[in-house]
Scaffold this active site. Structure first.
Site, mmCIF file in Angstrom:
data_model
loop_
_atom_site.group_PDB
_atom_site.id
_atom_site.type_symbol
_atom_site.label_atom_id
_atom_site.label_comp_id
_atom_site.label_asym_id
_atom_site.label_seq_id
_atom_site.Cartn_x
_atom_site.Cartn_y
_atom_site.Cartn_z
ATOM 1 C CD GLU A 63 -6.982 2.543 6.741
ATOM 2 O OE1 GLU A 63 -6.254 1.840 7.462
ATOM 3 O OE2 GLU A 63 -6.640 2.944 5.611
ATOM 4 C CD GLN B 186 -7.348 0.344 3.453
ATOM 5 O OE1 GLN B 186 -6.300 0.966 3.296
ATOM 6 N NE2 GLN B 186 -7.549 -0.435 4.498
ATOM 7 C CD GLU C 268 -2.565 1.477 2.538
ATOM 8 O OE1 GLU C 268 -3.510 2.288 2.550
ATOM 9 O OE2 GLU C 268 -2.203 0.830 3.546
ATOM 10 C CG ASP D 9 -6.133 4.561 1.542
ATOM 11 O OD1 ASP D 9 -6.712 5.623 1.218
ATOM 12 O OD2 ASP D 9 -6.154 4.099 2.692
#
Length: 274
Positions: free
Chosen positions: A246, A210, A147, A182
């Site tokens: 998140e 995310q 990530e 993300d």
């Protein structure tokens, strides 16, 4: 269509962690993710998932000393034995929880470290993690996720950009290593999210998304991003995987603060039911 997982490390922080499984299920979530499970026995967490009809879709490998500011150790030379022990623990949890994805945090680049040594350490550690997960979780396997994280929230983090992650993926060359995209971090570092999604999603190398609002990291309907458009884009591109929520609820730890902020999600949950 996109499916949404509650991140229990950030959401429902008005109740104890073990009570967050029930809270997420009551709000219509069918899946959860969290940062770390290691403070609890794997069987205890598995029982909560089963009791509330939830699927565990992601958690992180041990990050080193989190309280002291460490954010993963995969890129840190000299910590290889600790990394391998942590991965063995993470795979054990994943098997008990039925979780198909483990995020391996890259870590903060040590001050003064040689850049090529740091990069080579990271690649070797991720390869080890991938092969361990493939062997212990056969025949279905477990994805190891990389990530990119923005340097404003996490200064000095080794991995920041999508192109960097995908280049590393090609060099690591293990089939069960994928990217965790993300959109909050990507917007802060790069922007142009729709183009990035169109570029990378068709490669098959993204295994998890995310979300959070930018810049405050609150609900996705707060801030500069049009998530409704992005969700429709993901749907049009055939994404049927999970999207981890998140974010930090704007109401903080106020009673029912997470639930009261889920207006943005209700249309998608209803569409999923229908």
């Amino acid at each position: 269509m996109p499916r949404f997982a509650a991140n229990l490390s950030l959401l429902y922080n008005d109740v104890d962690f073990l009570d967050r499984f029930a809270a997420a299920a009551r709000d219509g979530f069918r899946a959860v993710e969290f940062l770390f499970p290691y403070a609890y026995a794997p069987a205890q967490l598995a029982a909560l998932l089963q009791a509330h009809g939830l699927q565990q879709v992601l958690f992180n490998a041990p990050p080193g000393n989190w309280e002291a500011g460490e954010r993963g150790i995969a890129c840190i030379p000299g910590r290889e034995a600790e990394f391998r022990n942590g991965m063995a623990q993470a795979v054990k949890y994943a098997l008990t929880l039925g979780c198909p994805r483990i995020h391996v945090m890259a870590g903060l680049v040590p001050q003064g470290a040689d850049a090529s040594t740091v990069r080579n350490t990271y690649i070797a550690n991720v390869r080890y993690a991938a092969r361990l997960a493939a062997r212990l979780a056969a025949p279905h396997g477990i994805h190891i996720l990389l990530e990119p994280i923005n340097g404003r929230d996490m200064p000095g983090f080794f991995l920041n950009r999508q192109d960097q992650a995908h280049a590393l993926l090609a060099e690591i060359a293990e089939p069960n290593v994928k990217v965790q995209m993300d959109l909050y971090h990507c917007q802060i570092v790069e922007g142009d999210l729709a183009t990035k999604i169109r570029q990378y999603l068709p490669t098959g190398n993204i295994a998890h998304f995310q979300i959070a609002g930018v810049p405050e990291r609150h609900e996705p309907d707060v801030g500069e991003l049009n998530y409704s458009y992005l969700f429709q884009l993901l749907d049009s591109l055939g994404w049927d995987g999970w999207i981890g929520c998140e974010y930090r609820p704007a109401r903080g730890n106020a009673p029912h603060g997470t639930s009261d902020g889920l207006g943005w999600l209700k249309p998608w949950l209803q569409a999923d039911v229908n």
